[in-house]
Design an enzyme around this catalytic site. Structure first.
Site, PDB file in Angstrom:
ATOM      1  N   GLU A  40       0.773  -1.733  -0.111  1.00  0.00           N
ATOM      2  CA  GLU A  40       0.205  -0.152  -0.265  1.00  0.00           C
ATOM      3  C   GLU A  40       0.915   0.890  -0.214  1.00  0.00           C
ATOM      4  O   GLU A  40       1.706   1.521   0.419  1.00  0.00           O
ATOM      5  CB  GLU A  40      -1.054  -0.173   0.842  1.00  0.00           C
ATOM      6  CG  GLU A  40      -1.460   1.391   1.253  1.00  0.00           C
ATOM      7  CD  GLU A  40      -2.646   1.302   2.771  1.00  0.00           C
ATOM      8  OE1 GLU A  40      -2.879   2.523   2.909  1.00  0.00           O
ATOM      9  OE2 GLU A  40      -2.296  -0.076   3.483  1.00  0.00           O
ATOM     10  N   ARG A  44       0.631  10.384   0.929  1.00  0.00           N
ATOM     11  CA  ARG A  44       1.172  11.431   1.798  1.00  0.00           C
ATOM     12  C   ARG A  44       1.735  11.993   2.305  1.00  0.00           C
ATOM     13  O   ARG A  44       1.918  13.017   2.567  1.00  0.00           O
ATOM     14  CB  ARG A  44       0.693  10.855   3.498  1.00  0.00           C
ATOM     15  CG  ARG A  44       0.308  10.094   4.423  1.00  0.00           C
ATOM     16  CD  ARG A  44       0.671   8.953   5.534  1.00  0.00           C
ATOM     17  NE  ARG A  44      -0.945   7.668   5.593  1.00  0.00           N
ATOM     18  CZ  ARG A  44      -0.145   7.361   6.499  1.00  0.00           C
ATOM     19  NH1 ARG A  44       0.900   6.772   7.697  1.00  0.00           N
ATOM     20  NH2 ARG A  44      -1.289   6.095   6.968  1.00  0.00           N
ATOM     21  N   THR A  68      -4.377   6.262   1.724  1.00  0.00           N
ATOM     22  CA  THR A  68      -4.643   7.505   1.567  1.00  0.00           C
ATOM     23  C   THR A  68      -6.244   8.142   0.523  1.00  0.00           C
ATOM     24  O   THR A  68      -5.861   9.918   0.632  1.00  0.00           O
ATOM     25  CB  THR A  68      -4.245   8.740   1.985  1.00  0.00           C
ATOM     26  OG1 THR A  68      -2.402   7.885   2.789  1.00  0.00           O
ATOM     27  CG2 THR A  68      -4.393   9.582   3.135  1.00  0.00           C
ATOM     28  N   LYS A 128     -11.136  -1.479   6.315  1.00  0.00           N
ATOM     29  CA  LYS A 128      -9.814  -0.807   6.938  1.00  0.00           C
ATOM     30  C   LYS A 128     -11.000  -0.782   8.248  1.00  0.00           C
ATOM     31  O   LYS A 128     -11.905  -0.038   8.344  1.00  0.00           O
ATOM     32  CB  LYS A 128      -9.513  -0.346   5.959  1.00  0.00           C
ATOM     33  CG  LYS A 128      -8.324   0.264   6.803  1.00  0.00           C
ATOM     34  CD  LYS A 128      -7.372   1.636   5.839  1.00  0.00           C
ATOM     35  CE  LYS A 128      -6.323   1.924   6.793  1.00  0.00           C
ATOM     36  NZ  LYS A 128      -5.348   3.391   6.175  1.00  0.00           N
TER      37      LYS A 128
END
Length: 207
Positions: A40, A44, A68, A128
């Site tokens: 993943e 960010r 994200t 998640k």
């Protein structure tokens, strides 16, 4: 690949924050060689999407996702960059609808019962749980299992090599996510052999 096939390939999903693009490919190689194929890459940093492109091109054994993702625009950019799956820290109806329309395998972020229900309404039965430890950890996931035995979770946030085995004991946990596999100091120092060791250690955590 669909989401079930992707999850079947891993028990631990590294949450990768790529600060320098030149680190992306050697980091991915180290993780894959250590037995971790599902990666993943978070949004960010500014290097995130370029890292996805580089890894897709140079590390064919990796299964590359983008984390994200918080908006439909980020979803589209991730797909354009070659994401094979997506992950969000939280969920909104607008984002969930965009994901459902896109057909991209996706782990929507949830932290509450209402969010679990909302994700289910859009067809997501693998979710998640974030931030896992801060949002109640093992006890919260045990509580989720009562009303929602059909939902499976990938807890992320505060997971580490010490507490991951406790999460793996839960029948509704299919994998865990964590940044402990890619410590900033090891990545900055190019210590790929040490990261490969962390990956092998992580693979051995799930019984």
């Amino acid at each position: 690949m669909n989401l079930d096939q992707i999850i079947a390939e891993t028990s631990v999903m590294p949450v990768m924050v790529i600060e320098r693009l030149e680190d992306a490919v050697p980091l991915a190689h180290a993780l894959v060689e250590g037995g971790i194929r599902v990666l993943e890459i978070t949004l960010r940093t500014a290097a995130g999407l370029d890292a996805v492109r580089a890894i897709r091109q140079s590390v064919p054994d990796a299964i590359v996702g983008v984390g994200t993702i918080a908006t439909p625009d980020q979803l589209k950019a991730s797909i354009d960059a070659g994401a094979q799956f997506g992950v969000s820290p939280g969920s909104t109806p607008r984002l969930l609808q965009a994901v459902a329309d896109s057909k991209l395998p996706f782990l929507p972020g949830v932290a509450t019962i209402s969010e679990v229900i909302q994700a289910l309404e859009f067809g997501f039965d693998v979710q998640k749980f974030f931030p896992a430890v801060q949002a109640g950890g093992v006890k919260m996931l045990e509580a989720f299992r009562g009303p929602f035995p059909q939902v499976r979770f990938c807890p992320t946030g505060g997971i580490n090599v010490q507490n991951a085995p406790e999460f793996f004991k839960l029948p509704n946990v299919v994998c865990v996510g964590g940044s402990w596999l890619t410590p900033k100091d090891l990545v900055a120092g190019g210590k790929w052999a040490e990261i490969k060791h962390l990956a092998r250690e992580a693979v051995a955590l799930k019984p």
